[in-house]
Scaffold this motif. Structure first.
Motif, mmCIF file in Angstrom:
data_model
loop_
_atom_site.group_PDB
_atom_site.id
_atom_site.type_symbol
_atom_site.label_atom_id
_atom_site.label_comp_id
_atom_site.label_asym_id
_atom_site.label_seq_id
_atom_site.Cartn_x
_atom_site.Cartn_y
_atom_site.Cartn_z
ATOM 1 N N ARG A 93 46.454 -6.282 -25.252
ATOM 2 C CA ARG A 93 45.099 -6.799 -25.048
ATOM 3 C C ARG A 93 44.202 -6.240 -26.151
ATOM 4 O O ARG A 93 44.607 -5.335 -26.892
ATOM 5 C CB ARG A 93 44.553 -6.379 -23.681
ATOM 6 N N PRO A 94 42.978 -6.736 -26.253
ATOM 7 C CA PRO A 94 42.038 -6.127 -27.205
ATOM 8 C C PRO A 94 41.523 -4.783 -26.669
ATOM 9 O O PRO A 94 41.337 -4.623 -25.458
ATOM 10 C CB PRO A 94 40.881 -7.136 -27.276
ATOM 11 N N TYR A 95 41.334 -3.838 -27.563
ATOM 12 C CA TYR A 95 40.727 -2.539 -27.247
ATOM 13 C C TYR A 95 39.524 -2.374 -28.169
ATOM 14 O O TYR A 95 39.561 -2.766 -29.337
ATOM 15 C CB TYR A 95 41.701 -1.389 -27.521
ATOM 16 N N TYR A 96 38.476 -1.739 -27.635
ATOM 17 C CA TYR A 96 37.251 -1.520 -28.397
ATOM 18 C C TYR A 96 36.840 -0.050 -28.281
ATOM 19 O O TYR A 96 36.816 0.500 -27.191
ATOM 20 C CB TYR A 96 36.119 -2.402 -27.852
ATOM 21 N N PHE A 97 36.522 0.543 -29.439
ATOM 22 C CA PHE A 97 36.105 1.946 -29.479
ATOM 23 C C PHE A 97 34.844 2.056 -30.318
ATOM 24 O O PHE A 97 34.701 1.378 -31.340
ATOM 25 C CB PHE A 97 37.200 2.824 -30.094
ATOM 26 N N ILE A 98 33.937 2.940 -29.893
ATOM 27 C CA ILE A 98 32.729 3.222 -30.669
ATOM 28 C C ILE A 98 32.476 4.724 -30.632
ATOM 29 O O ILE A 98 33.070 5.447 -29.836
ATOM 30 C CB ILE A 98 31.486 2.476 -30.135
ATOM 31 N N THR A 99 31.574 5.153 -31.495
ATOM 32 C CA THR A 99 31.026 6.497 -31.389
ATOM 33 C C THR A 99 29.558 6.340 -31.022
ATOM 34 O O THR A 99 28.938 5.329 -31.346
ATOM 35 C CB THR A 99 31.210 7.295 -32.698
ATOM 36 N N SER A 100 29.038 7.302 -30.300
ATOM 37 C CA SER A 100 27.636 7.201 -29.864
ATOM 38 C C SER A 100 26.729 7.920 -30.853
ATOM 39 O O SER A 100 27.110 8.137 -32.000
ATOM 40 C CB SER A 100 27.500 7.795 -28.453
#
Length: 158
Positions: A93-100
Motif C-alpha cells: 500500500r502507499p505509506y506517507y512520512f513527514i517531519t514536524s
C-alpha cells in the motif's frame, strides 16, 4: 548464532532488506525525496532506516491528506526513537512520512508505494528433460543440502 546468520543469508532475498531513507544523506533538509523514491522499489517485509538528528527532526507516519498539507497533528505513528529508527513495510500500500516543526514544508516528507514480493525467477529451459532427469536427479537435488549441512557442521564443530 552462526546458523541463524547462515540461514538468513541463504533465504533472506528481498524480504527483510534494510533501505536507508535518502541514501547517504539520510533524513535531512535539502534532499529531494521525490527523486530519491523514483529510483527505488519497495517491497513488503523491507525495513526503512531513518537516520537523523533527533534534536531537530522526527519521523511521523501520516495519511495522504496530512502528507499533502504537512499536518502533523493527527499522525498514525511516531516512529522517532533515537535518530536511527526503523520502520517495517508490512503491507502492499502507499505509506506517507513527514517531519514536524515546519521542516515538512521544506521538503522533509516521503511518499512510497510498497509492492508485493516479486515472483521468483523462472527456471531455465531444459532441452531433453527426460535424459537430464534420469542422469542428474540424485546429485543435483542433494548438492545444496549437502553444502549447507557441511557448512553448519564446520561452523558448529570446526
Amino acid at each position: 548464532m552462526w546458523v541463524v546468520v547462515l540461514v538468513t543469508l541463504m533465504f533472506g532475498g528481498v524480504n527483510g532488506e534494510l533501505v536507508t531513507v535518502g541514501g547517504n544523506a539520510g533524513w535531512n533538509q535539502g534532499i529531494n525525496y521525490t527523486y530519491w523514491v523514483s529510483q527505488q522499489t519497495f517491497y513488503i517485509g523491507e525495513w526503512l532506516l531513518f537516520r537523523f538528528d533527533k534534536n531537530y527532526f522526527d519521523v511521523l507516519e501520516v495519511n495522504q491528506t496530512s502528507y499533502e498539507h504537512c499536518n502533523s497533528e493527527n499522525f498514525i505513528a511516531n516512529i522517532t526513537k533515537g535518530g536511527r529508527d526503523v520502520f517495517q513495510l508490512t503491507e502492499a500500500r502507499p505509506y506517507y512520512f513527514i517531519t514536524s516543526k515546519g521542516y515538512c514544508w521544506g521538503g522533509m516528507k516521503l511518499a512510497i508505494d510498497v509492492k508485493n514480493l516479486p515472483p521468483p525467477p523462472a527456471p531455465p529451459p531444459q532441452e531433453n528433460y527426460a535424459v537430464g532427469q534420469s542422469m542428474y536427479a540424485g546429485s543435483m537435488n542433494v548438492m545444496p543440502v549437502l553444502v549447507l549441512a557441511i557448512s553448519v557442521f564446520v561452523i558448529l564443530f570446526g
